[in-house]
Design an enzyme around this catalytic site. Sequence first.
Site, PDB file in Angstrom:
ATOM      1  N   GLU A  32     -14.964 -62.561 -20.909  1.00 51.80           N
ATOM      2  CA  GLU A  32     -15.217 -62.542 -22.356  1.00 51.80           C
ATOM      3  C   GLU A  32     -16.260 -61.488 -22.738  1.00 51.80           C
ATOM      4  OE1 GLU A  32     -15.571 -66.077 -24.612  1.00 51.80           O
ATOM      5  OE2 GLU A  32     -14.060 -67.185 -23.467  1.00 51.80           O
ATOM      6  N   HIS A  57     -21.215 -70.818 -21.508  1.00 52.76           N
ATOM      7  CA  HIS A  57     -21.079 -71.181 -20.097  1.00 52.76           C
ATOM      8  C   HIS A  57     -22.374 -70.813 -19.384  1.00 52.76           C
ATOM      9  CE1 HIS A  57     -16.544 -71.686 -19.323  1.00 52.76           C
ATOM     10  NE2 HIS A  57     -16.680 -71.582 -20.633  1.00 52.76           N
TER      11      HIS A  57
END
Length: 427
Positions: free
Chosen positions: A46, A293
């Site tokens: 990402e 995350h």
Amino acid sequence: MADSQIRVLSLNCWGLKYVAKNRNERIEAIAQALSQFDHDIIALQEIWVYADYQKVKDRISRRLPNSKFFYSGALGSGLAIFTRFPIIEASVHPYALNGSPIDVGAGDWFVGKAAASIVILHPVLGPVQVFNTHLFAKGGEDGPEYNRAHRLVNAYEFAKLARQAAELGRYVIALGDFNSIPPTLPMRVILDHAGLIDAWVVTHPNADASSATTALEAITKLGMTADSPLNSWSAGKGYAFGTWGKRLDYVLYRQPKRQYTAPGEKLPVLKARDCRVALTEKVPGHQFSYSDHFALEATLEIQSSSPTSVIDDIPTELTDASVSTFIQALTACYRFSRQRARKELTVFTLCILLLVGLAVGSGWLPHSWINPIFIVFTVFVSWAGTTMLYQGFLYGNWECNALMNVIEELEIYRKGLDIQARTSGDY
């Protein structure tokens, strides 16, 4: 630098432009933090904005001078790999299924989720293929079977790539956000079919859900990297309450498959010595986490030479039960896709009929002020019809064909397992 171990790190950066919150501050902080680490390989997911990749590259290039940013889909794969070892090959494999183009909110189809890889030349191991991936996100394990079919196809394609790399005689290191918790079918497919070893399981052999009584223990003992109550981006969300998070990020590895070796030849062996969750603290000077995350890091030790029989003795077969469950999920998705495509083509037909009616009725408009409304409505119907044609015919056939390819591959694979079982029984 010592070449008796390889230190790796994986992080989902949550770096989608205009969508990810505080992206500039977080990417700057991530780049700064990584520049202070001593990893040999870093895999990021990402990181869709090239300028963000360049920012990280500039900060860590002194230690990790070799890197690759991977392109895929309309918005990019979001994958990048940095390493201190020379890169001799690079490739990217976009997954056959990545959600639907009409599902704009999820966005998986537009970014083109993929399996990216580089081949590095290690001074001790020789060629090592390093994978970085981010599997399809939408769809849980408890809902309808078709919800998880796309991620299953991703997992199967990834497992084949890793298995093929090992069969070429390469060591394999696989990093990324697999969007699957350990006991689920996608992870079983990846681990069993590719013969990959989970670094967390090797270094935490006695970990189980009962061993963690706090969110912090869930991170340190169970490897929770996502949806943690200790992460600022998930702490206030409903799914984090009453849970300790999910283990979605992995460091996997395996030895090469050596077909021909000299008698008595010995080869070095990779083994996980340490695996831990990293970047769990807040960004310095701010009250938010580095990403939604946490990072995952591992130390893979290069052990002294071992007989090649140990290297080759790696189970790389799916069980018949796993294959049957896999086929069942894909078949359910295939049926759902066909039904959805028929409905969408029906809507397309109705839009065509409505456009014909609008064209005929345009000559009998009672008032001139209706014209703008009439034009806007006609444009909307035209757009809806075109979208349903694309979604129902082009994408519908695309999805069904991709599913059928994997279903037929699995049927052949299952027959092969039966033949091998009968053959081994004869002997």
